[in-house]
Write a protein that holds these residues in place. Structure first.
Motif, mmCIF file in Angstrom:
data_model
loop_
_atom_site.group_PDB
_atom_site.id
_atom_site.type_symbol
_atom_site.label_atom_id
_atom_site.label_comp_id
_atom_site.label_asym_id
_atom_site.label_seq_id
_atom_site.Cartn_x
_atom_site.Cartn_y
_atom_site.Cartn_z
ATOM 1 N N GLY A 36 0.785 -1.163 -0.234
ATOM 2 C CA GLY A 36 0.117 0.075 0.184
ATOM 3 C C GLY A 36 0.750 1.235 -0.019
ATOM 4 O O GLY A 36 0.197 2.404 0.225
ATOM 5 N N ARG A 37 2.175 1.334 -0.176
ATOM 6 C CA ARG A 37 2.718 2.294 -0.289
ATOM 7 C C ARG A 37 3.369 2.778 -1.635
ATOM 8 O O ARG A 37 4.430 2.755 -2.025
ATOM 9 C CB ARG A 37 4.162 2.087 0.608
ATOM 10 C CG ARG A 37 4.037 2.124 2.213
ATOM 11 C CD ARG A 37 5.216 1.448 3.013
ATOM 12 N NE ARG A 37 5.284 0.083 2.707
ATOM 13 C CZ ARG A 37 6.559 -0.512 3.012
ATOM 14 N NH1 ARG A 37 7.450 0.024 3.690
ATOM 15 N NH2 ARG A 37 6.824 -1.793 2.763
ATOM 16 N N VAL A 38 2.328 2.975 -2.375
ATOM 17 C CA VAL A 38 2.556 3.250 -3.636
ATOM 18 C C VAL A 38 3.305 4.497 -4.150
ATOM 19 O O VAL A 38 4.147 4.529 -4.843
ATOM 20 C CB VAL A 38 1.152 2.972 -4.421
ATOM 21 C CG1 VAL A 38 1.453 3.291 -5.787
ATOM 22 C CG2 VAL A 38 0.350 1.909 -4.172
ATOM 23 N N GLU A 39 3.072 5.412 -3.407
ATOM 24 C CA GLU A 39 3.640 6.916 -3.643
ATOM 25 C C GLU A 39 5.051 6.673 -3.407
ATOM 26 O O GLU A 39 5.889 7.233 -4.247
ATOM 27 C CB GLU A 39 2.842 7.887 -2.880
ATOM 28 C CG GLU A 39 1.495 8.450 -3.085
ATOM 29 C CD GLU A 39 1.372 9.221 -4.372
ATOM 30 O OE1 GLU A 39 2.395 9.185 -5.021
ATOM 31 O OE2 GLU A 39 0.205 9.441 -4.571
ATOM 32 N N GLU A 40 5.532 5.875 -2.406
ATOM 33 C CA GLU A 40 6.858 5.649 -2.322
ATOM 34 C C GLU A 40 7.571 4.853 -3.295
ATOM 35 O O GLU A 40 8.771 5.016 -3.798
ATOM 36 C CB GLU A 40 7.031 5.106 -0.916
ATOM 37 C CG GLU A 40 8.435 5.005 -0.251
ATOM 38 C CD GLU A 40 8.782 4.083 0.943
ATOM 39 O OE1 GLU A 40 9.817 3.821 1.205
ATOM 40 O OE2 GLU A 40 7.921 4.059 1.769
ATOM 41 N N ALA A 41 6.717 3.791 -3.873
ATOM 42 C CA ALA A 41 7.288 2.909 -5.046
ATOM 43 C C ALA A 41 7.408 3.732 -6.349
ATOM 44 O O ALA A 41 8.385 3.480 -7.005
ATOM 45 C CB ALA A 41 6.308 1.859 -5.067
ATOM 46 N N LEU A 42 6.664 4.855 -6.665
ATOM 47 C CA LEU A 42 6.642 5.158 -7.846
ATOM 48 C C LEU A 42 7.959 5.968 -8.386
ATOM 49 O O LEU A 42 8.525 5.700 -9.401
ATOM 50 C CB LEU A 42 5.712 6.601 -8.166
ATOM 51 C CG LEU A 42 4.151 6.136 -8.266
ATOM 52 C CD1 LEU A 42 3.012 7.100 -8.209
ATOM 53 C CD2 LEU A 42 4.169 5.205 -9.743
ATOM 54 N N PRO A 43 8.796 6.585 -7.343
ATOM 55 C CA PRO A 43 10.065 7.070 -7.988
ATOM 56 C C PRO A 43 10.965 5.825 -8.355
ATOM 57 O O PRO A 43 11.780 6.210 -9.347
ATOM 58 C CB PRO A 43 10.652 7.895 -6.636
ATOM 59 C CG PRO A 43 9.313 8.175 -5.752
ATOM 60 C CD PRO A 43 8.352 6.909 -6.115
ATOM 61 N N TYR A 44 10.796 4.915 -7.678
ATOM 62 C CA TYR A 44 11.787 3.724 -8.259
ATOM 63 C C TYR A 44 11.265 3.417 -9.392
ATOM 64 O O TYR A 44 12.376 2.995 -10.351
ATOM 65 C CB TYR A 44 11.575 2.448 -7.205
ATOM 66 C CG TYR A 44 12.252 2.687 -5.807
ATOM 67 C CD1 TYR A 44 13.658 2.407 -5.663
ATOM 68 C CD2 TYR A 44 11.571 3.298 -4.660
ATOM 69 C CE1 TYR A 44 14.136 2.606 -4.425
ATOM 70 C CE2 TYR A 44 12.076 3.329 -3.566
ATOM 71 C CZ TYR A 44 13.629 3.214 -3.149
ATOM 72 O OH TYR A 44 14.239 3.493 -2.148
ATOM 73 N N ILE A 45 10.051 3.129 -9.732
ATOM 74 C CA ILE A 45 9.747 2.863 -11.082
ATOM 75 C C ILE A 45 10.032 3.692 -12.162
ATOM 76 O O ILE A 45 10.375 3.175 -13.222
ATOM 77 C CB ILE A 45 7.921 2.504 -10.850
ATOM 78 C CG1 ILE A 45 7.670 1.562 -9.897
ATOM 79 C CG2 ILE A 45 7.441 2.170 -12.271
ATOM 80 C CD1 ILE A 45 6.138 1.203 -9.397
ATOM 81 N N GLU A 46 9.642 4.922 -11.890
ATOM 82 C CA GLU A 46 10.029 6.044 -12.720
ATOM 83 C C GLU A 46 11.347 6.095 -13.273
ATOM 84 O O GLU A 46 11.982 6.286 -14.360
ATOM 85 C CB GLU A 46 9.299 7.547 -12.329
ATOM 86 C CG GLU A 46 7.765 7.300 -12.344
ATOM 87 C CD GLU A 46 7.323 8.449 -11.498
ATOM 88 O OE1 GLU A 46 7.792 9.388 -10.904
ATOM 89 O OE2 GLU A 46 5.847 8.410 -11.605
ATOM 90 N N ARG A 47 12.341 6.167 -11.975
ATOM 91 C CA ARG A 47 13.834 6.115 -12.148
ATOM 92 C C ARG A 47 14.262 5.005 -13.376
ATOM 93 O O ARG A 47 15.102 5.382 -14.290
ATOM 94 C CB ARG A 47 14.494 6.169 -11.272
ATOM 95 C CG ARG A 47 16.034 6.194 -11.368
ATOM 96 C CD ARG A 47 16.667 6.257 -9.957
ATOM 97 N NE ARG A 47 16.774 5.151 -9.158
ATOM 98 C CZ ARG A 47 16.392 4.809 -8.127
ATOM 99 N NH1 ARG A 47 15.745 5.875 -7.699
ATOM 100 N NH2 ARG A 47 16.149 3.683 -7.534
ATOM 101 N N ASN A 48 13.792 3.986 -13.131
ATOM 102 C CA ASN A 48 14.246 2.653 -13.878
ATOM 103 C C ASN A 48 13.439 2.615 -15.251
ATOM 104 O O ASN A 48 13.976 2.403 -16.320
ATOM 105 C CB ASN A 48 13.690 1.403 -13.011
ATOM 106 C CG ASN A 48 14.548 0.900 -12.150
ATOM 107 O OD1 ASN A 48 15.702 0.343 -12.579
ATOM 108 N ND2 ASN A 48 14.391 1.433 -10.831
ATOM 109 N N LEU A 49 12.203 3.444 -15.263
ATOM 110 C CA LEU A 49 11.454 3.557 -16.766
ATOM 111 C C LEU A 49 12.387 4.688 -17.440
ATOM 112 O O LEU A 49 12.560 4.598 -18.646
ATOM 113 C CB LEU A 49 10.254 3.916 -16.636
ATOM 114 C CG LEU A 49 9.236 2.703 -16.376
ATOM 115 C CD1 LEU A 49 7.752 3.011 -16.111
ATOM 116 C CD2 LEU A 49 9.254 1.616 -17.520
ATOM 117 N N ALA A 50 12.771 5.610 -16.759
ATOM 118 C CA ALA A 50 13.782 6.640 -17.610
ATOM 119 C C ALA A 50 14.835 5.852 -18.165
ATOM 120 O O ALA A 50 15.459 6.114 -19.220
ATOM 121 C CB ALA A 50 14.135 7.770 -16.694
#
Length: 463
Positions: A179-193
């Motif tokens: 449920g800590r999705v907001e914390e997960a998003l930076p990791y996801i976005e950095r790797n997608l970049a």
């Protein structure tokens, strides 16, 4: 005389003492334990025995080499004993330590494995050796905790491994699930970049947006999954062990002969492969692989008779698949017998559609003055080309190819589906709705078309 006798006694005592030391030292040294591999690969067993002889009188390095040979063939427990002995002989041997931890990992003793991986933190080793890289052993520790269902410790370890894509993915997935999705998003976005067409990070981003109720962004992420081709390695076991598996036994011979396939001298390659086949037990996986290699060579040598003989050997070993069907059809084509080739090609397409086979059949039916079947195969070939462009995000080229496919075969629901997908992604919602409807008219049970049409209708209807 008395002095001479005393001297002899002293010499005898020294010799007996030295012999006793040699015997006790020899008895104190452990003997390598080997698996019974004679019936699998006699050459492999010969290599094992030679490495065991070297280890018996050698240092930790020889024990590590024996352990690696056993590890490469999947004999984890036997390899574990070798690495354990190497660690005892040299407590600073980082490769022995890491390999020992890996053996415990592979045999399901996760807690013991993690304790042994932790010891690598105090050792300094070569980072580019298999198992000794800090990123890899930290990741292995995190996966051990996941397998034990200890999410808290797994998260802690993956955080230590920040910037390593597999660890970032596992951490982000844990955060999304808890449920800590907001914390997960930076990791996801950095790797997608760094890797925009990553399959797993696009999937995880879609899941994250859906859990936040950001459905439009989730849909965009789901669309990107369609074009995601980049794979992030999450399981390193095969890649780490592959170098060891190629060093010994028949596999070493197979690798040597595989190098010859790049040569233009197909007669020489055929001779070498024939020599290799005589060394192989039919129960070995290398036996079938070598027969397939021989098929490729004989096709290049335009030898239909030998191709058909090799096909029969494969059939006798229970190997019948799209690849062997294509070679069998190729043999009949080389012999000028299209009546036998065509049914095989048609059957092969049911298993694995390919551009080349559709093109071959389109040409054949063209010569047979059968425009219906000619156009069918030409349309299918064009659709496959369109899908390649679609998955590489070349939407304009994909759209042009789909249109050509539909001109040749307007009754293909799959072509209408991809026509609709391309129109939707290019922003032409009206054309997309019409294409989805045509797809469903031809195939009312096309699940993806049903779902996409519902979403489009919902988004275009007034509030």
């Amino acid at each position: 005389m008395i002095l001479f006798v005393r001297l002899l006694m002293v010499l005898l005592a020294v010799e007996l003492g030295y012999c006793g030391y040699l015997i006790s030292d020899r008895m104190a040294r452990p003997l390598p334990v080997l698996p019974a591999a004679e019936n699998i690969d006699s050459r492999l067993m010969t290599d094992f025995q030679e490495l065991a002889r070297q280890a018996e009188s050698g240092s930790s390095k020889e024990w590590v080499r024996l352990g690696q040979a056993l590890l490469g063939q999947g004999f984890y427990s036997y390899a574990e004993n070798c690495f354990q002995q190497a660690r005892q002989m040299d407590p600073h041997d980082v490769l022995a330590q890491a390999s020992y931890a890996f053996c415990l990992d592979r045999t399901g003793r996760m807690q013991a494995s993690t304790r042994e991986y932790e010891k690598l933190e105090t050792l300094s080793g070569t980072a580019d050796e298999p198992f000794t890289s800090r990123r890899h052993y930290l990741y292995a520790m995190g996966r051990n905790y996941l397998r034990e269902e200890n999410a808290e410790k797994a998260e802690e370890i993956f955080r230590l491994n920040k910037g390593f894509q597999p660890a970032d993915y596992q951490l982000a997935k844990l955060l999304v699930r808890s449920g800590r999705v907001e914390e997960a998003l930076p990791y996801i976005e950095r790797n997608l970049a760094a890797t925009p067409n990553s399959l797993i990070f696009n999937q995880l981003q879609a899941q994250a947006f859906e859990s936040l109720g950001r459905l439009a962004e989730a849909k965009q992420a789901r669309d990107k999954v369609e074009h995601a081709l980049a794979l992030v390695e999450l399981h390193f076991n095969t890649a780490l062990l592959r170098p060891y598996s190629k060093r010994h036994g028949i596999q070493k011979e197979v690798e040597a002969f595989n190098q010859l396939l790049g040569r233009n001298d197909m007669d020489h390659v055929a001779q070498k492969l024939d020599e290799l086949l005589k060394l192989l037990n039919a129960r070995l996986p290398q036996y079938q692989a070598t027969l397939i290699s021989m098929l490729e060579v004989e096709y290049q040598r335009k030898n239909p008779q030998l191709i058909l003989q090799l096909i029969q050997k494969l059939k006798a070993n229970g190997v019948v698949n799209a690849e062997t069907m294509q070679f069998e059809a190729g043999a009949y084509m080389l012999a000028g017998d299209m009546e036998k080739a065509v049914p095989l090609l048609e059957k092969m397409l049911e298993m694995t559609p390919t551009i080349e086979v559709h093109q071959t059949l389109a040409e054949y039916y063209g010569y047979q003055n059968n425009p219906e079947k000619r156009d069918y195969h030409q349309a299918k070939k064009t659709l496959l080309l369109a899908m390649i462009n679609f998955r590489n995000n070349r939407l304009k080229s994909a759209g042009e190819a789909v249109e050509r496919s539909l001109e040749l075969n307007p009754q293909d629901p799959q072509a209408w589906f991809y026509n609709a997908e391309i129109k939707r992604l290019l922003g032409d919602e009206a054309a997309a709705i019409a294409a989805y409807q045509k797809c469903l008219k031809l195939n009312p049970n096309h699940g993806r078309a049903i779902r996409e049409l519902e979403l489009l209708n919902r988004s275009s209807s007034p509030e």
